[in-house]
Design a protein around this motif. Structure first.
Motif, PDB file in Angstrom:
ATOM      1  N   PRO A  78       0.823  -1.206   0.000  1.00 43.45           N
ATOM      2  CA  PRO A  78       0.000   0.000   0.000  1.00 43.45           C
ATOM      3  C   PRO A  78       0.863   1.265   0.000  1.00 43.45           C
ATOM      4  N   GLY A  79       0.465   2.247  -0.795  1.00 44.19           N
ATOM      5  CA  GLY A  79       1.221   3.487  -0.906  1.00 44.19           C
ATOM      6  C   GLY A  79       2.056   3.587  -2.163  1.00 44.19           C
ATOM      7  N   ALA A  80       2.203   2.461  -2.893  1.00 41.69           N
ATOM      8  CA  ALA A  80       2.974   2.469  -4.144  1.00 41.69           C
ATOM      9  C   ALA A  80       2.288   3.391  -5.159  1.00 41.69           C
ATOM     10  N   PRO A  81       3.038   3.845  -6.192  1.00 38.84           N
ATOM     11  CA  PRO A  81       4.416   3.475  -6.553  1.00 38.84           C
ATOM     12  C   PRO A  81       5.447   4.189  -5.689  1.00 38.84           C
ATOM     13  N   TRP A  82       6.642   3.585  -5.625  1.00 40.88           N
ATOM     14  CA  TRP A  82       7.719   4.115  -4.804  1.00 40.88           C
ATOM     15  C   TRP A  82       8.767   4.771  -5.687  1.00 40.88           C
ATOM     16  N   ARG A  83       9.084   6.012  -5.383  1.00 40.38           N
ATOM     17  CA  ARG A  83      10.145   6.672  -6.146  1.00 40.38           C
ATOM     18  C   ARG A  83      11.474   5.951  -5.943  1.00 40.38           C
ATOM     19  N   TYR A  84      11.744   5.578  -4.702  1.00 44.20           N
ATOM     20  CA  TYR A  84      12.944   4.804  -4.392  1.00 44.20           C
ATOM     21  C   TYR A  84      12.563   3.616  -3.506  1.00 44.20           C
ATOM     22  N   ALA A  85      13.294   2.536  -3.663  1.00 40.22           N
ATOM     23  CA  ALA A  85      13.223   1.405  -2.750  1.00 40.22           C
ATOM     24  C   ALA A  85      14.628   0.820  -2.658  1.00 40.22           C
ATOM     25  N   VAL A  86      14.931   0.229  -1.523  1.00 41.49           N
ATOM     26  CA  VAL A  86      16.216  -0.435  -1.306  1.00 41.49           C
ATOM     27  C   VAL A  86      15.951  -1.926  -1.168  1.00 41.49           C
ATOM     28  N   THR A  87      16.608  -2.727  -1.997  1.00 44.38           N
ATOM     29  CA  THR A  87      16.457  -4.180  -1.936  1.00 44.38           C
ATOM     30  C   THR A  87      17.838  -4.824  -1.759  1.00 44.38           C
ATOM     31  N   SER A  88      17.828  -6.140  -1.652  1.00 43.86           N
ATOM     32  CA  SER A  88      19.076  -6.908  -1.575  1.00 43.86           C
ATOM     33  C   SER A  88      19.967  -6.423  -0.441  1.00 43.86           C
ATOM     34  N   ASN A  89      19.328  -6.025   0.676  1.00 43.36           N
ATOM     35  CA  ASN A  89      20.030  -5.570   1.878  1.00 43.36           C
ATOM     36  C   ASN A  89      20.896  -4.344   1.628  1.00 43.36           C
ATOM     37  N   GLY A  90      20.520  -3.525   0.655  1.00 39.08           N
ATOM     38  CA  GLY A  90      21.311  -2.347   0.317  1.00 39.08           C
ATOM     39  C   GLY A  90      22.137  -2.529  -0.929  1.00 39.08           C
ATOM     40  N   GLY A  91      22.154  -3.731  -1.475  1.00 40.82           N
ATOM     41  CA  GLY A  91      22.921  -3.980  -2.699  1.00 40.82           C
ATOM     42  C   GLY A  91      22.291  -3.357  -3.928  1.00 40.82           C
ATOM     43  N   ALA A 186      30.187  -5.055   3.376  1.00 39.76           N
ATOM     44  CA  ALA A 186      30.001  -3.860   2.548  1.00 39.76           C
ATOM     45  C   ALA A 186      28.579  -3.723   2.016  1.00 39.76           C
ATOM     46  N   VAL A 187      27.783  -4.770   2.124  1.00 36.97           N
ATOM     47  CA  VAL A 187      26.383  -4.718   1.660  1.00 36.97           C
ATOM     48  C   VAL A 187      25.516  -4.497   2.889  1.00 36.97           C
ATOM     49  N   CYS A 188      25.056  -3.267   3.063  1.00 30.91           N
ATOM     50  CA  CYS A 188      24.262  -2.945   4.245  1.00 30.91           C
ATOM     51  C   CYS A 188      23.221  -1.893   3.901  1.00 30.91           C
ATOM     52  N   LYS A 189      22.124  -1.953   4.617  1.00 28.07           N
ATOM     53  CA  LYS A 189      20.988  -1.075   4.317  1.00 28.07           C
ATOM     54  C   LYS A 189      21.306   0.395   4.581  1.00 28.07           C
ATOM     55  N   SER A 190      22.048   0.690   5.644  1.00 31.00           N
ATOM     56  CA  SER A 190      22.233   2.084   6.038  1.00 31.00           C
ATOM     57  C   SER A 190      22.944   2.902   4.967  1.00 31.00           C
ATOM     58  N   PRO A 211      15.215  14.191   9.190  1.00 29.89           N
ATOM     59  CA  PRO A 211      15.744  13.024   9.895  1.00 29.89           C
ATOM     60  C   PRO A 211      15.442  11.730   9.147  1.00 29.89           C
ATOM     61  N   ILE A 212      16.213  10.707   9.483  1.00 28.15           N
ATOM     62  CA  ILE A 212      15.912   9.346   9.043  1.00 28.15           C
ATOM     63  C   ILE A 212      15.254   8.624  10.206  1.00 28.15           C
ATOM     64  N   LEU A 213      14.051   8.098   9.976  1.00 29.96           N
ATOM     65  CA  LEU A 213      13.352   7.261  10.935  1.00 29.96           C
ATOM     66  C   LEU A 213      13.352   5.847  10.372  1.00 29.96           C
ATOM     67  N   ALA A 214      13.620   4.852  11.203  1.00 29.42           N
ATOM     68  CA  ALA A 214      13.806   3.497  10.684  1.00 29.42           C
ATOM     69  C   ALA A 214      13.118   2.465  11.552  1.00 29.42           C
ATOM     70  N   ALA A 215      12.775   1.325  10.923  1.00 31.63           N
ATOM     71  CA  ALA A 215      12.183   0.197  11.641  1.00 31.63           C
ATOM     72  C   ALA A 215      12.677  -1.106  11.037  1.00 31.63           C
ATOM     73  N   GLU A 223      22.283  -2.246  11.837  1.00 31.18           N
ATOM     74  CA  GLU A 223      23.096  -1.069  11.512  1.00 31.18           C
ATOM     75  C   GLU A 223      22.244   0.059  10.949  1.00 31.18           C
ATOM     76  N   MET A 224      21.152  -0.251  10.265  1.00 32.27           N
ATOM     77  CA  MET A 224      20.238   0.786   9.785  1.00 32.27           C
ATOM     78  C   MET A 224      19.551   1.473  10.958  1.00 32.27           C
ATOM     79  N   LEU A 225      19.111   0.706  11.945  1.00 33.11           N
ATOM     80  CA  LEU A 225      18.461   1.284  13.115  1.00 33.11           C
ATOM     81  C   LEU A 225      19.442   2.149  13.898  1.00 33.11           C
ATOM     82  N   ARG A 226      20.665   1.677  14.031  1.00 34.85           N
ATOM     83  CA  ARG A 226      21.674   2.415  14.780  1.00 34.85           C
ATOM     84  C   ARG A 226      22.037   3.731  14.084  1.00 34.85           C
ATOM     85  N   ALA A 227      22.045   3.726  12.753  1.00 35.48           N
ATOM     86  CA  ALA A 227      22.441   4.925  11.998  1.00 35.48           C
ATOM     87  C   ALA A 227      21.328   5.958  11.896  1.00 35.48           C
TER      88      ALA A 227
END
Length: 277
Positions: A78-91, A186-190, A211-215, A223-227
């Motif tokens: 819900p909410g699509a389309p997405w201008r950006y999305a991150v997949t493959s754990n940041g890859g 080196a492959v990370c979401k943050s 700000p960046i808010l994350a879940a 590492e994404m939550l920490r950053a």
């Protein structure tokens, strides 16, 4: 828009039927958001779906997942389309639904410069042979690999032993339910989230104070939550089992599908107003 919301999907916003029911009202209406081979696979509560749509009106929502591009495209989020999305754990960064080749090339260089190759990791797994506790072995987007295991017969020392071997070679190991991932450091979401934020500031979509808010619920989200400037995790999943905490982290009171509702409300309450920026 005044904030970037980077959120994991599986067991954070979307759930299998069994995981959805954990801790949730059994009478709460649900909506199927993913099918595989014509069969329903993932769900949200209707309330969570409505909250996600509302959130896209006040913040830039960035789906951020370990799923491959192909797996992400199966979801009718819900909410699509997405201008950006991150997949493959940041890859991978998807821009208007298409993988950004320059970003992927940079990720590949970073892995080559800092870690053993995927082929090296695969060769070590080959030495295990095919014990009965390994049900499946998969490679994802030519970046990382994972095992699907039988938890009842999984050797108790495997995850720690495998993790130690990988850590010496620039990789990390994470167990999420029946899946055991091996991921290059080196492959990370943050890093991907930070890149998207920089692009959105550069084009004027976000102010430089945004700000960046994350879940997220799993160790691959840590590492994404920490950053992030502020973060929240559900009261279930790998991080909860580990008792994982970081400064400024919120933890939901609910688990299961109700946790998704709580996470989305948590985001909405922390979106800066235009006047505040």
């Amino acid at each position: 828009m005044t904030a970037l919301v980077a959120t994991d999907l599986d067991r954070t916003l979307i759930y299998s039927a069994g995981a959805l029911a954990e801790g949730s009202d059994p009478d709460s209406p649900t909506v199927c958001v993913e099918h595989l081979d014509g069969q329903p696979l993932s769900y949200m509560t209707v309330r969570a779906a409505d909250l996600l749509r509302e959130l896209t009106g006040v913040a830039v929502v960035l789906p951020t997942t370990t799923r491959t591009v192909e797996q992400f495209r199966r979801i009718d989020l819900p909410g699509a389309p997405w201008r950006y999305a991150v997949t493959s754990n940041g890859g991978a960064i998807l821009a208007n639904g298409e993988p950004d080749r320059a970003w992927r090339a940079g990720v590949d260089r970073a892995v080559r410069d800092s870690a053993a190759s995927l082929a090296d990791i695969g060769a070590e797994l080959d030495r295990l042979g095919t014990p009965e506790w390994i049900l499946k072995r998969r490679t994802a987007d030519d970046l990382f690999c994972y095992l699907v295991v039988d938890l009842a017969t999984l050797p108790s020392s495997f995850v720690s032993d495998w993790g130690h071997w990988c850590a010496e070679r620039g990789w990390n190991v994470s167990q999420q339910g029946r899946k055991i991932y091996a991921m290059p450091d080196a492959v990370c979401k943050s890093r991907a989230v930070a890149e998207v934020r920089a692009r959105l500031i550069a084009d004027g979509t976000l102010p430089d104070t945004a700000p960046i808010l994350a879940a997220g619920d799993g160790a691959l989200d840590a590492e994404m939550l920490r950053a992030a400037d502020a973060a929240v995790r559900p009261r279930h999943g790998e991080l909860h089992a580990l008792g994982w905490e970081c400064p400024g982290l919120g933890v939901t009171a609910a688990s299961g599908g109700s946790a998704a509702e709580e996470i989305l409300q948590w985001f909405a309450h922390r979106i800066p107003t235009a006047a505040a920026t």
